[in-house]
Scaffold this motif. Sequence first.
Motif, short mmCIF file in Angstrom:
data_model
loop_
_atom_site.label_atom_id
_atom_site.label_comp_id
_atom_site.label_asym_id
_atom_site.label_seq_id
_atom_site.Cartn_x
_atom_site.Cartn_y
_atom_site.Cartn_z
N ASP A 1 41.53 -18.57 -105.27
CA ASP A 1 42.01 -18.82 -103.92
C ASP A 1 43.48 -19.19 -103.97
N LEU A 2 44.16 -19.00 -102.87
CA LEU A 2 45.60 -19.20 -102.83
C LEU A 2 46.00 -20.67 -102.79
N THR A 3 45.08 -21.56 -102.41
CA THR A 3 45.42 -22.97 -102.29
C THR A 3 45.35 -23.70 -103.63
N THR A 4 44.59 -23.15 -104.59
CA THR A 4 44.52 -23.75 -105.92
C THR A 4 45.51 -23.02 -106.81
N GLU A 5 46.68 -23.59 -106.98
CA GLU A 5 47.75 -22.92 -107.71
C GLU A 5 47.88 -23.47 -109.12
N PHE A 6 48.17 -22.56 -110.05
CA PHE A 6 48.42 -22.97 -111.42
C PHE A 6 49.75 -23.72 -111.47
N ALA A 7 49.74 -24.89 -112.12
CA ALA A 7 50.96 -25.70 -112.20
C ALA A 7 51.65 -25.54 -113.55
N MET A 8 50.92 -25.78 -114.64
CA MET A 8 51.51 -25.64 -115.96
C MET A 8 50.43 -25.73 -117.03
N SER A 9 50.79 -25.30 -118.24
CA SER A 9 49.88 -25.36 -119.38
C SER A 9 50.36 -26.44 -120.34
N GLU A 10 49.42 -27.30 -120.76
CA GLU A 10 49.73 -28.38 -121.69
C GLU A 10 49.03 -28.10 -123.01
N SER A 11 49.78 -28.04 -124.11
CA SER A 11 49.19 -27.81 -125.42
C SER A 11 48.32 -28.99 -125.82
N ASP A 12 47.24 -28.72 -126.56
CA ASP A 12 46.41 -29.81 -127.07
C ASP A 12 46.88 -30.28 -128.44
N GLY A 13 48.02 -29.77 -128.88
CA GLY A 13 48.56 -30.17 -130.17
C GLY A 13 48.05 -29.31 -131.30
N GLU A 14 47.11 -28.42 -131.00
CA GLU A 14 46.59 -27.52 -132.02
C GLU A 14 46.75 -26.09 -131.52
#
Length: 358
Positions: free
Chosen positions: A159-172
Amino acid sequence: MNLRQGEEVDRRTLSLTVNAISDPVTSVQAFDLSLASGAVEPMLSATSPAYACNSNLTYSIADTSVATVDADGNVTAANQGETVITVTSEEDSSLSAQATITVTPGFNLEIVNQDYNELGAPLGTKTVPTCTSIGAEVKPSIVNDTLSGVYSYDWSASDLTTEFAMSESDGEFGATGRYTNTLAVGESSTLTVGLDSGYTGATSANDVAEQNITVTAESNLACDPGEPVDSNWIIDFKLDGNVGPNWWGGTTVSADALSGNAIEISGGQNIDPANGAGRLIVQGAWNNDKNWYTQRFGRPDTSTGKKYKFTVWAKLSDVPADDIELSHVSINWNYPAGITGPIVMTVVCQAQVFSQPC
């Protein structure tokens, strides 16, 4: 009783009749299983009820060129494709269940913070609190090879209201995709993650399947706590600026927030002085001040028998050697009118590394 030498005691015979009631199998459960070519995993199956006297199962696979199964239910993936496995009760052969076995390439992705059933089968769903970021945690796996290098991922939402903000690495090799959350209670969105780049061994990048999870929003009392029982409302649970006087133990307002607003823990009482580990910070006003905690958790007349969940986003400055345990504890409060709340809630969740919701 005094007996003369050689005198025998009168004997009586007691007859007992034991009526044993058998607990028969009433049904068989089997859940779809996806595994990489060359992998071996136990079949996700069981009898019902779990306490049935004979819970043994037999297994058969329709296409053994795709996968095979042994007498203990261990499935061995042979070649890419799909086949059907039939699981049958040993006690009652009329009771059986079927599931799909999917053999994938040697490299795969999995969203690991989705819901799983009691047998460990992924459900592709997750409930999320309103007014805080949504996180989907993906991890890659590879069979008969070793993950190496840097991996990046593609993220999207239905849906258009749930937008991807950013990706955070888990360190691996994995990551958490962070999405904005404007879902109302009961609304849902399907999040999708696919491989953008990274080492996949013998598997073609085009053969790596995307993974989906459907998230459904549930009420978040921290964002909508309602009206206080009186005007003495001093808890700033949303962390939107009024932090200093209500948090003790080395905290500051942080501009680097993973979701909404945040505090940074820079000190705090050492919980385990002997080992130099652990920090304790406290939010609240004590005793006679009524506040968010006392209204929601500390009143025997409104809190007893209720279950609460506690969710937190945590970001660490360094990759830890071990899992980090976050504990949230509400303790007893005293009201001016004399109502004393008991110790009402202890919630513990595990945060792995960097920005992973638990």
